[in-house]
Design an enzyme around this catalytic site. Structure first.
Site, PDB file in Angstrom:
ATOM      1  N   HIS A  59       0.776  -1.122   0.132  1.00  8.25           N
ATOM      2  CA  HIS A  59       0.126  -0.050   0.228  1.00  8.25           C
ATOM      3  C   HIS A  59       0.831   1.167  -0.014  1.00  8.25           C
ATOM      4  CE1 HIS A  59      -3.869  -1.926   0.645  1.00  8.25           C
ATOM      5  NE2 HIS A  59      -3.219  -2.973   1.250  1.00  8.25           N
TER       6      HIS A  59
ATOM      7  N   ASP B  41       3.420   9.312  -0.712  1.00  4.01           N
ATOM      8  CA  ASP B  41       2.178   8.657  -0.113  1.00  4.01           C
ATOM      9  C   ASP B  41       2.192   7.486  -1.364  1.00  4.01           C
ATOM     10  OD1 ASP B  41      -0.139   8.015   1.312  1.00  4.01           O
ATOM     11  OD2 ASP B  41      -0.585   9.919   1.318  1.00  4.01           O
TER      12      ASP B  41
HETATM   13  P1  ADQ Z   1      -3.024   5.850   4.969  1.00  4.70           P
HETATM   14  O1  ADQ Z   1      -1.684   6.266   5.114  1.00  4.70           O
HETATM   15  O2  ADQ Z   1      -3.753   5.719   6.036  1.00  4.70           O
HETATM   16  O3  ADQ Z   1      -3.074   4.611   4.138  1.00  4.70           O
HETATM   17  P2  ADQ Z   1      -5.195   7.290   3.112  1.00  4.70           P
HETATM   18  O4  ADQ Z   1      -4.839   6.389   1.719  1.00  4.70           O
HETATM   19  O5  ADQ Z   1      -5.078   8.687   2.903  1.00  4.70           O
HETATM   20  O6  ADQ Z   1      -3.769   7.038   4.139  1.00  4.70           O
HETATM   21  O7  ADQ Z   1      -6.360   6.672   3.918  1.00  4.70           O
HETATM   22  C1  ADQ Z   1      -6.742   7.158   4.877  1.00  4.70           C
HETATM   23  C2  ADQ Z   1      -8.126   6.705   5.122  1.00  4.70           C
HETATM   24  O8  ADQ Z   1      -8.606   7.131   6.429  1.00  4.70           O
HETATM   25  C3  ADQ Z   1      -9.148   7.635   4.217  1.00  4.70           C
HETATM   26  O9  ADQ Z   1     -10.124   6.935   3.815  1.00  4.70           O
HETATM   27  C4  ADQ Z   1      -9.427   8.967   5.103  1.00  4.70           C
HETATM   28  O10 ADQ Z   1     -10.956   9.274   4.738  1.00  4.70           O
HETATM   29  C5  ADQ Z   1      -9.478   8.235   6.480  1.00  4.70           C
HETATM   30  N1  ADQ Z   1      -9.333   9.236   7.604  1.00  4.70           N
HETATM   31  C6  ADQ Z   1      -8.020  10.116   7.597  1.00  4.70           C
HETATM   32  N2  ADQ Z   1      -8.437  10.878   8.447  1.00  4.70           N
HETATM   33  C7  ADQ Z   1      -9.698  10.682   9.000  1.00  4.70           C
HETATM   34  C8  ADQ Z   1     -10.346  11.293  10.261  1.00  4.70           C
HETATM   35  N3  ADQ Z   1     -10.019  12.225  10.841  1.00  4.70           N
HETATM   36  N4  ADQ Z   1     -11.468  10.700  10.411  1.00  4.70           N
HETATM   37  C9  ADQ Z   1     -12.123   9.629   9.773  1.00  4.70           C
HETATM   38  N5  ADQ Z   1     -11.250   9.384   8.602  1.00  4.70           N
HETATM   39  C10 ADQ Z   1     -10.165   9.602   8.409  1.00  4.70           C
HETATM   40  C11 ADQ Z   1      -2.330   3.619   3.428  1.00  4.70           C
HETATM   41  C12 ADQ Z   1      -1.351   4.321   2.471  1.00  4.70           C
HETATM   42  C13 ADQ Z   1      -1.880   5.248   1.225  1.00  4.70           C
HETATM   43  C14 ADQ Z   1      -2.980   4.436   0.534  1.00  4.70           C
HETATM   44  C15 ADQ Z   1      -3.815   3.486   1.535  1.00  4.70           C
HETATM   45  C16 ADQ Z   1      -4.626   2.467   0.657  1.00  4.70           C
HETATM   46  O11 ADQ Z   1      -0.178   5.168   3.153  1.00  4.70           O
HETATM   47  O12 ADQ Z   1      -1.056   5.722   0.517  1.00  4.70           O
HETATM   48  O13 ADQ Z   1      -3.868   5.166  -0.249  1.00  4.70           O
HETATM   49  O14 ADQ Z   1      -2.813   2.653   2.561  1.00  4.70           O
HETATM   50  O15 ADQ Z   1      -3.761   1.505  -0.101  1.00  4.70           O
END
Ligand code: ADQ
Length: 488
Positions: free
Chosen positions: A155, A363
């Site tokens: 990921h 990311d």
């Molecule tokens: P993450 O680093 O966790 O994931 P991201 O892809 O942005 O990053 O996903 C975060 C998720 O958490 C999103 O669905 C977002 O809506 C939710 N989220 C964030 N802050 C929140 C809050 N305050 N309240 C509720 N929900 C919140 C890892 C990798 C990424 C990759 C994903 C999936 O680092 O690059 O996109 O896996 O593969």
């Protein structure tokens, strides 16, 4: 159809998928469709237990939760996974805290977990292992005689050989990844980095179809960019109940426009630079004063690790400084909230914000970029400002792409985003929306499992399609990158 066995650090709640987000829903749907197992850590550290797994059955699916000892949590989770691999793979070699016992803990947990899963496997299962916690899992399963098809999806970004060389036993990790039938990455840059590492650190050979041959195994390495459940997110964003809350909350703001950032609190997400660029814009364009406010939602994560405590302090200091310099009695420029927000409220907040700021320094993909686009009203959409170093930039060139290391440029882009004419906003949004809908989380899951079901045939078909032309449905191997926009 073969059963699906998913391995990930944490296991989603199959009885209540609404609470767990798009990825967990997609995985649970895929397992429910085929029947199978979701296997992972139970989320607590327990030194007193006897180390046995907890098995729960919901319909045709079993969840199997494995305990972890405190010493392993320290060495494997806080140590090697999150203080070595995570910073290194996000190009923060300066934050790597390597200790020999971390490395040993990582291998020990991969081996223990593989031992715990093995008795549950059948030879025709499709086994799908997720993320940087479990890169060596496949090797231990193979050592136990597992001949199932095993796939791995990373990921987070995959670095090139210069950076990977800082990982102890880096050649061993590449060899571990070659034990999988399919290794999936988020972007074509990640696939290219992986192939360069294979070339530099192993004796494996790549054949004309792109299959990597290593000893008696073959491995397909491809790009499978992850998506979101667009329809359900769009629906949540437009829900009437949440709209009422958002209306009330917007009435309390003096500013008529809102910029929003939503991230897990992590140094890779570029939040300090995002704050600085906001301050820069206010200084450069004083007419924006009281016209715009910036809402940052960032619940703390991995608080037991020093670098995470530091970023939290830095953001509190920065937001205090910026508000101190620019705020007035009736206007708070930055509101910084540490809480997690329910998904329907989050969707409504994204919809109510004229600009979405997704500006990580690095990311794997970044799902918030896609969620922001899905949440918009197509007749009056907001503008996505997106870092070139998010994997999402490869598929989303119609966003305003920025270099998060260049605060001046970001400040200019914020201003441009806030002032973009409706026609241009609609045009950009339409292109972005169509792409995220076509390559949603279901397409991601299905294309990966299609490759894992028959890796050789899939590689041959994909090689022919790639050689023929670009006009064939690119989702055969994940969408092709829009030309000239591949983040470096
Ligand atoms: P993450 O680093 O966790 O994931 P991201 O892809 O942005 O990053 O996903 C975060 C998720 O958490 C999103 O669905 C977002 O809506 C939710 N989220 C964030 N802050 C929140 C809050 N305050 N309240 C509720 N929900 C919140 C890892 C990798 C990424 C990759 C994903 C999936 O680092 O690059 O996109 O896996 O593969």
């Amino acid at each position: 159809m073969s059963r699906l066995v998913v391995v990930s650090n944490r296991v989603g709640n199959l009885s209540n998928p609404a609470q767990t987000g798009g990825l967990a829903v997609a995985i649970s749907e895929a397992i429910k469709g085929r029947g199978g197992i979701w296997f992972g850590w139970d989320g607590v550290t327990d030194d007193s237990g006897d180390g046995t797994t907890t098995v729960d059955t919901v319909g045709s699916v079993q969840t199997i939760l494995n305990p972890m000892q405190a010493v392993d949590y320290e060495a494997f989770y806080l140590g090697f996974a999150n203080s070595v691999i995570w910073p290194l793979f996000h190009y923060r070699a300066d934050l790597v805290r390597f200790q020999q016992d971390y490395y040993e803990g990582y291998l020990r947990v991969n081996e223990q977990f593989a031992n715990a899963l093995m008795p549950h496997l059948k030879s025709d299962d499709l086994v799908w292992i997720h993320d940087y916690h479990f890169m060596s899992f496949g090797t231990y399963l193979r050592n136990l005689g597992c001949d199932s098809r095993i796939g791995f999806f990373l990921h987070i970004p995959f670095p090139g050989p210069d950076l990977l060389a800082a990982l102890p036993n880096h050649a061993g990790f590449i060899e571990d990844l070659l034990q999988y039938d399919v290794v999936g990455f988020q972007t074509s840059a990640d696939v290219a980095n992986f192939k360069r590492c294979v070339e530099e650190f192993t004796s494996a050979e790549v054949d004309e179809t792109g299959l990597i041959r290593f000893h008696d195994r073959t491995c397909v390495a491809e790009r499978f960019p992850i998506g979101i459940d667009v329809d359900s997110f769009q629906e949540m964003a437009a829900s009437k109940a949440e709209a009422a809350f958002i209306d009330a909350f917007k009435h309390n703001l003096v500013a008529d426009k809102q910029m929003i950032g939503v991230d897990r609190l992590d140094y890779s997400k570029g939040i300090p630079a995002r704050f600085q660029a906001f301050a820069q814009m206010l200084t450069r364009y004083p007419e924006m004063s009281k016209k715009v406010s910036f809402l940052q939602i960032a619940p703390p994560s991995r608080g037991d690790i020093g670098a995470y405590a530091e970023i939290r302090e830095e953001l509190e200091r920065l937001s205090g400084m910026i508000n101190g310099a620019h705020a007035d009695f009736d206007w708070t420029p930055i509101r910084y909230i540490h809480r997690s927000v329910s998904r329907d409220r989050l969707a409504a907040m994204l919809r109510a914000s004229e600009v979405g700021l997704v500006t990580p320094m690095r990311d794997g993909m970044n799902l918030v970029a896609k969620e922001y686009v899905a949440a918009q009203d197509p007749e009056n959409p907001g503008v996505l400002v997106l870092s070139r170093f998010a994997g999402a930039a490869e598929e989303m060139p119609e966003a305003l792409l920025v270099n998060p290391f260049d605060i001046d440029e970001m400040a200019e882009m914020y201003f441009q985003a806030l002032n973009m004419p409706l026609e241009e906003r609609k045009e950009r949004h339409k292109a972005l929306f169509e792409r995220i809908r076509r390559y949603d989380v279901k397409a991601w899951q299905e294309s990966f499992l299609e490759a894992l079901t028959s890796p050789r045939e899939w590689a041959e078909k994909h090689a022919v399609r790639t050689a023929d032309n670009d006009s064939v449905d690119p989702n055969a191997g994940g969408p092709q990158a829009p030309s000239g926009r591949v983040p470096t």
